[in-house]
Design a protein around this motif. Structure first.
Motif, PDB file in Angstrom:
ATOM      1  N   LYS A 198      41.733  46.071  41.201  1.00 23.81           N
ATOM      2  CA  LYS A 198      42.783  47.158  41.125  1.00 23.81           C
ATOM      3  C   LYS A 198      42.660  48.026  39.903  1.00 23.81           C
ATOM      4  CE  LYS A 198      46.811  48.909  42.327  1.00 23.81           C
ATOM      5  NZ  LYS A 198      47.255  49.830  43.348  1.00 23.81           N
ATOM      6  N   SER A 199      42.422  47.365  38.754  1.00 21.67           N
ATOM      7  CA  SER A 199      42.257  48.248  37.490  1.00 21.67           C
ATOM      8  C   SER A 199      41.115  47.432  36.584  1.00 21.67           C
ATOM      9  CB  SER A 199      43.368  48.213  36.803  1.00 21.67           C
ATOM     10  OG  SER A 199      44.153  47.174  36.562  1.00 21.67           O
ATOM     11  N   GLY A 200      40.725  48.042  35.949  1.00 22.10           N
ATOM     12  CA  GLY A 200      39.650  47.380  35.208  1.00 22.10           C
ATOM     13  C   GLY A 200      38.425  46.782  35.887  1.00 22.10           C
ATOM     14  N   VAL A 201      37.647  46.186  35.433  1.00 25.50           N
ATOM     15  CA  VAL A 201      36.619  45.306  36.096  1.00 25.50           C
ATOM     16  C   VAL A 201      36.602  43.802  36.349  1.00 25.50           C
ATOM     17  CG1 VAL A 201      34.961  47.006  35.101  1.00 25.50           C
ATOM     18  CG2 VAL A 201      35.367  45.073  33.817  1.00 25.50           C
ATOM     19  N   THR A 202      37.756  43.125  35.588  1.00 24.05           N
ATOM     20  CA  THR A 202      37.997  41.536  35.751  1.00 24.05           C
ATOM     21  C   THR A 202      39.220  41.178  36.339  1.00 24.05           C
ATOM     22  OG1 THR A 202      36.821  41.636  33.369  1.00 24.05           O
ATOM     23  CG2 THR A 202      38.008  39.679  34.214  1.00 24.05           C
ATOM     24  N   VAL A 203      38.835  40.125  37.195  1.00 24.66           N
ATOM     25  CA  VAL A 203      39.997  39.718  38.219  1.00 24.66           C
ATOM     26  C   VAL A 203      39.951  38.050  37.823  1.00 24.66           C
ATOM     27  CG1 VAL A 203      40.073  41.421  39.899  1.00 24.66           C
ATOM     28  CG2 VAL A 203      38.642  39.468  40.221  1.00 24.66           C
ATOM     29  N   LEU A 204      41.091  37.236  38.329  1.00 27.48           N
ATOM     30  CA  LEU A 204      40.725  36.090  38.293  1.00 27.48           C
ATOM     31  C   LEU A 204      40.550  35.416  39.870  1.00 27.48           C
ATOM     32  CD1 LEU A 204      43.910  34.913  36.064  1.00 27.48           C
ATOM     33  CD2 LEU A 204      41.555  35.320  35.384  1.00 27.48           C
ATOM     34  N   MET A 205      40.004  34.333  39.887  1.00 26.02           N
ATOM     35  CA  MET A 205      39.634  33.527  41.292  1.00 26.02           C
ATOM     36  C   MET A 205      39.867  32.121  41.138  1.00 26.02           C
ATOM     37  SD  MET A 205      35.656  33.859  41.920  1.00 26.02           S
ATOM     38  CE  MET A 205      35.742  32.458  43.448  1.00 26.02           C
ATOM     39  N   SER A 231      45.572  46.316  53.203  1.00 24.45           N
ATOM     40  CA  SER A 231      45.045  47.136  52.085  1.00 24.45           C
ATOM     41  C   SER A 231      44.444  46.002  51.346  1.00 24.45           C
ATOM     42  CB  SER A 231      45.450  48.137  51.338  1.00 24.45           C
ATOM     43  OG  SER A 231      46.812  47.564  51.031  1.00 24.45           O
ATOM     44  N   PRO A 232      43.341  46.217  50.580  1.00 26.26           N
ATOM     45  CA  PRO A 232      42.959  45.066  49.399  1.00 26.26           C
ATOM     46  C   PRO A 232      44.081  45.307  48.253  1.00 26.26           C
ATOM     47  CG  PRO A 232      41.275  46.863  49.577  1.00 26.26           C
ATOM     48  CD  PRO A 232      42.310  47.022  50.849  1.00 26.26           C
ATOM     49  N   ASN A 233      43.915  44.300  47.448  1.00 25.43           N
ATOM     50  CA  ASN A 233      44.923  44.460  46.187  1.00 25.43           C
ATOM     51  C   ASN A 233      46.508  44.786  46.659  1.00 25.43           C
ATOM     52  OD1 ASN A 233      43.072  44.002  43.747  1.00 25.43           O
ATOM     53  ND2 ASN A 233      42.027  45.845  44.564  1.00 25.43           N
TER      54      ASN A 233
END
Length: 200
Positions: free
Chosen positions: A101-108, A167-169
């Motif tokens: 959604k923003s930046g390049v890092t997410v959690l999974m 939609s994603p995110n």
């Protein structure tokens, strides 16, 4: 489809309809939130920020995931801000089906696929995050006795470049008094979360 359930002495509304906020800022404003803190995983920022905020003003914490390294196991990095994660990994998705959604890092959820948990050191009243999932996902909030307070359901997959109508995110949130723990569960699926926020 809407279902009512009784948990202890508390009635909960469970819906397969996705809650939609046309403007996430407005959703925060309805809670009377006047302060939002961008929380770093680095040590030392907490004292600088909290000294300037009155204790009686509702405050939201928004986690800055960009401080995390790719493939870093995420547990106690945000403990100074009041949240501890379990079964969580920071990634920079290479699969275009899981955009950020923003930046390049997410959690999974990892190593156990399809599950992620966040526990709050002090109870919170509202939690939101943007979710992209390969299948139906349930976001649940619990009190200190592990009794279910409320749930929000993503009824199906919302991967990018798919035929999904979702939609994603997608922004999902839960709101209740004295939330101590939340869980994300997509049975046998994969999901990512971004823009994780909670309000006290």
């Amino acid at each position: 489809m809407v279902r009512w359930g009784i948990v202890g002495k508390q009635a909960t509304l469970q819906s397969d309809q996705i809650p939609r906020f046309e403007n996430p800022t407005f959703a925060l404003d309805t809670l009377g939130v006047q302060n939002q803190i961008i929380a770093s995983a680095r040590r030392g920022q907490l004292e600088e920020v909290t000294d300037s905020i009155p204790l009686d003003v509702p405050t939201c914490i928004s986690l800055n995931l960009e401080d995390l390294k790719c493939f870093e196991v995420v547990e106690h990095q945000y403990e100074q801000w009041g949240v501890i994660f379990q079964n969580s990994l920071a990634i920079q998705p290479s699969n275009p089906a899981f955009p950020t959604k923003s930046g390049v890092t997410v959690l999974m959820g990892s190593p156990k696929s399809g599950f992620l948990e966040a526990s709050f050191l002090r109870p919170v009243n509202w939690v939101s995050t943007c979710v992209t999932s390969s299948q139906r996902l349930v976001l649940s909030a619990y009190n200190c006795d592990r009794q279910l307070l409320c749930q929000t359901i993503l009824p199906g997959a919302n991967l990018a470049n798919s035929d999904s109508s979702l939609s994603p995110n997608l922004l999902l949130s839960v709101a209740a008094k004295n939330i101590h723990t939340i869980t994300f569960c997509a049975f046998d699926g994969q999901f990512t979360i971004d823009e994780f926020r909670f309000c006290v």
